[in-house]
Design an enzyme around this catalytic site. Structure first.
Site, short mmCIF file in Angstrom:
data_model
loop_
_atom_site.label_atom_id
_atom_site.label_comp_id
_atom_site.label_asym_id
_atom_site.label_seq_id
_atom_site.Cartn_x
_atom_site.Cartn_y
_atom_site.Cartn_z
N TYR A 203 0.86 -1.18 0.00
CA TYR A 203 0.00 0.00 0.00
C TYR A 203 0.90 1.23 0.00
CZ TYR A 203 -4.14 -2.74 1.35
OH TYR A 203 -5.20 -3.61 1.37
N PRO A 295 -12.51 0.24 -0.80
CA PRO A 295 -11.84 -1.06 -0.85
C PRO A 295 -10.46 -1.10 -0.18
CG PRO A 295 -11.88 -0.05 -3.03
CD PRO A 295 -12.68 0.83 -2.14
C1 FAD Z 1 -17.34 -2.86 -9.53
C2 FAD Z 1 -16.84 -3.37 -8.20
C3 FAD Z 1 -15.47 -3.58 -8.02
C4 FAD Z 1 -14.99 -4.03 -6.78
N1 FAD Z 1 -13.66 -4.18 -6.62
C5 FAD Z 1 -13.18 -4.54 -5.42
C6 FAD Z 1 -11.80 -4.68 -5.20
O1 FAD Z 1 -11.02 -4.47 -6.13
N2 FAD Z 1 -11.35 -5.02 -3.97
C7 FAD Z 1 -12.22 -5.24 -2.93
O2 FAD Z 1 -11.78 -5.56 -1.81
N3 FAD Z 1 -13.56 -5.16 -3.10
C8 FAD Z 1 -14.05 -4.82 -4.31
N4 FAD Z 1 -15.39 -4.70 -4.49
C9 FAD Z 1 -16.27 -5.03 -3.36
C10 FAD Z 1 -16.69 -6.51 -3.32
O3 FAD Z 1 -16.54 -7.10 -4.58
C11 FAD Z 1 -18.15 -6.55 -2.86
O4 FAD Z 1 -18.16 -6.06 -1.54
C12 FAD Z 1 -18.78 -7.95 -2.91
O5 FAD Z 1 -19.00 -8.32 -4.25
C13 FAD Z 1 -20.10 -7.98 -2.13
O6 FAD Z 1 -20.78 -9.17 -2.39
P1 FAD Z 1 -22.37 -9.19 -2.47
O7 FAD Z 1 -22.75 -10.60 -2.73
O8 FAD Z 1 -22.93 -8.48 -1.31
O9 FAD Z 1 -22.73 -8.27 -3.72
P2 FAD Z 1 -22.46 -8.51 -5.28
O10 FAD Z 1 -21.18 -9.21 -5.49
O11 FAD Z 1 -22.67 -7.19 -5.94
O12 FAD Z 1 -23.60 -9.50 -5.72
C14 FAD Z 1 -24.94 -9.11 -5.91
C15 FAD Z 1 -25.54 -9.95 -7.03
O13 FAD Z 1 -26.92 -9.62 -7.19
C16 FAD Z 1 -27.22 -9.53 -8.56
N5 FAD Z 1 -28.41 -8.68 -8.69
C17 FAD Z 1 -28.49 -7.34 -8.59
N6 FAD Z 1 -29.76 -6.93 -8.75
C18 FAD Z 1 -30.49 -8.04 -8.94
C19 FAD Z 1 -31.87 -8.28 -9.16
N7 FAD Z 1 -32.76 -7.26 -9.22
N8 FAD Z 1 -32.31 -9.56 -9.33
C20 FAD Z 1 -31.44 -10.60 -9.27
N9 FAD Z 1 -30.10 -10.43 -9.06
C21 FAD Z 1 -29.65 -9.17 -8.89
C22 FAD Z 1 -25.95 -8.96 -9.17
O14 FAD Z 1 -25.83 -9.25 -10.55
C23 FAD Z 1 -24.86 -9.68 -8.36
O15 FAD Z 1 -24.46 -10.88 -8.95
C24 FAD Z 1 -15.89 -4.27 -5.72
C25 FAD Z 1 -17.27 -4.09 -5.92
C26 FAD Z 1 -17.75 -3.64 -7.13
C27 FAD Z 1 -19.24 -3.43 -7.29
#
Ligand code: FAD
Length: 413
Positions: A203, A295
């Site tokens: 970092y 992040p």
């Molecule tokens: C663009 C991006 C880049 C990231 N990069 C990093 C990184 O480099 N380093 C780091 O530490 N963290 C990173 N993060 C954070 C980390 O990836 C997230 O905290 C993690 O993905 C959270 O998991 P989740 O299951 O809560 O949400 P998500 O992974 O967002 O999963 C939610 C799912 O719900 C689906 N969905 C949404 N709306 C609907 C609907 N209406 N109906 C059905 N399905 C739906 C989506 O397609 C997705 O697959 C990043 C996040 C994002 C958004």
């Protein structure tokens, strides 16, 4: 078509898939819905640093085999100020705990395989998902698949649909308290085919701005550069990226930045965001649907995992032990951990980034803080134990000495 299940799950990201898997292991059935295709979510590059507790949860749930073989276990990280690097020995400072570098898309592949092998139901590429009757005993999810309308009647709904999903916004106005801070910068994230400059994450706080040197494998490096929150990607041709990384890393003879083919690049704005409570009626929110972290502390994916650990615990209490108190306890339990990770991510963001308009005094404050942290056993330990992740039962009412003992006893499980 009408269906029935115990827990309907919206979203097949890490939160939704892990929740489905943990419930299945306790004999609770679920159906998961995902609006994107399987191939898309299995190749979506996002996070990649797993806390010790996330690794243990995946292992104990029987989905850790490939992670154990292919993940890179790291016992230290480096913080660099103006090119001067300081190593934090995570293992020594936390009684043997570590982080594991294993891409989020690999976790997704392992969880999808485990769900489908166990006969679990995941509907991909659903459309027009909506949730209804949340404050009744029979909440419903409606969606369309291949043009046909479907309805699932559930006992509970897991709102695991990320920050832009529909679950959080389906909660009536006035129920949620929203806490939010936007940072005046974003991260340009780069995935490149090249050997990472170091075996551990670095970092960097540099007068030109923050940079992070991370990896996904010994041949693939993951790099981040502090940039404008609304930065145009066209402003960052590959040559400029490598030049800027070299300047911010402050390359010396012990370290070499190897240039390679850039496979992906994209800009992510940075914000801290939490809603309270994380449930309404029979709807649980988990993961990014309830909170966002900058992040810097690598906490987003790990918080998704800890939320669903608590949600599975509450649902198991309800279905298997008829414990009616388990359900209302979910939000407070999850939030106690969420806020500690939010606090840590915010403080590491403040320490490592250059804030526009903050002036020279801010850089001196940062340097003084780093100097203090690096020369204080307590300071080093505080960063290290937050970085490897606080134990899932940290928030329970126990004296600090007992917590440390529990962390050490759980190390390396
Ligand atoms: C663009 C991006 C880049 C990231 N990069 C990093 C990184 O480099 N380093 C780091 O530490 N963290 C990173 N993060 C954070 C980390 O990836 C997230 O905290 C993690 O993905 C959270 O998991 P989740 O299951 O809560 O949400 P998500 O992974 O967002 O999963 C939610 C799912 O719900 C689906 N969905 C949404 N709306 C609907 C609907 N209406 N109906 C059905 N399905 C739906 C989506 O397609 C997705 O697959 C990043 C996040 C994002 C958004």
């Amino acid at each position: 078509m009408n269906m029935r299940t115990q827990v309907g799950i919206v979203g097949a990201g890490p939160a939704g898939l892990l929740l489905a898997h943990l419930l299945d292991r306790c004999g609770i059935e679920s159906i998961a819905l995902e609006d994107r295709g399987r191939e898309h979510i299995e190749n979506r590059v996002r996070a990649g640093v797993l806390e010790q507790g996330t690794v243990d949860t995946l292992d104990e749930a029987g989905v850790g085999e490939r992670m154990r073989r292919q993940g890179l276990v790291h016992h230290g990280i480096e913080l660099s100020f103006n090119g001067r690097r300081h190593r934090l020995n995570l293992r020594e400072l936390t009684g043997g705990r570590a982080i594991t570098v294993y891409g989020q898309q690999e976790v997704i592949k392992d969880l999808i395989n485990a769900r489908l092998d166990a006969g679990g139901q995941i509907f991909f590429e659903v459309e027009e998902t909506s949730v209804h009757d949340l404050d009744t005993d029979a909440p419903k999810i409606r969606f369309r698949k291949n043009g046909e309308a479907h309805e699932i009647t559930c006992d509970f709904i897991g709102g695991c649909d990320g920050s832009h999903g529909i679950c959080r916004s389906s909660i009536p106005a006035g129920v949620l308290n929203v806490f939010e801070r936007a940072y005046p910068f974003g991260w340009l994230g780069i995935l490149a085919q090249s050997k990472p400059p170091s075996e551990e994450l670095i970092y960097c706080n540099h007068p030109r701005g923050f940079a992070l040197f991370s990896m996904r494998s010994p041949e693939i490096t993951r790099l981040y550069i502090q940039c404008e929150p609304d930065e145009e990607i066209a402003n960052w041709p590959d040559d400029r990226i490598w030049q800027e990384l070299e300047l911010r890393l402050g390359v010396d003879e012990s370290i070499r930045l190897e240039e390679g083919t850039i496979l992906q690049k994209g800009v992510t704005p940075m914000r801290s965001f939490v809603v309270e409570p994380m449930q309404f009626g029979r709807l649980f929110l988990a993961g990014d649907a309830a909170h966002i972290v900058p992040p810097t502390g690598a906490k987003g994916l790990n918080l998704a995992a800890s939320d669903v650990h608590y949600a599975a615990e509450a649902l198991t209490g309800f279905f298997k032990r008829q414990d009616n108190d388990a359900i209302p306890a979910y939000s407070d339990k999850a939030l106690a951990r969420v806020w500690k990770s939010e606090r840590f991510s915010w403080s590491l963001t403040m320490l490592m980034h250059r804030f526009p308009d903050d002036g020279a005094i801010a850089a001196r404050f940062q340097e003084a803080e780093l100097d203090y942290l690096m020369h204080s056993e307590a300071g080093l330990r505080s960063i290290a134990e937050n970085y490897v992740g606080l134990p899932l039962d940290f928030a329970e009412d126990r004296p600090a000495g007992a917590r440390l003992h529990a962390m050490q006893a759980g190390a390396g499980r």
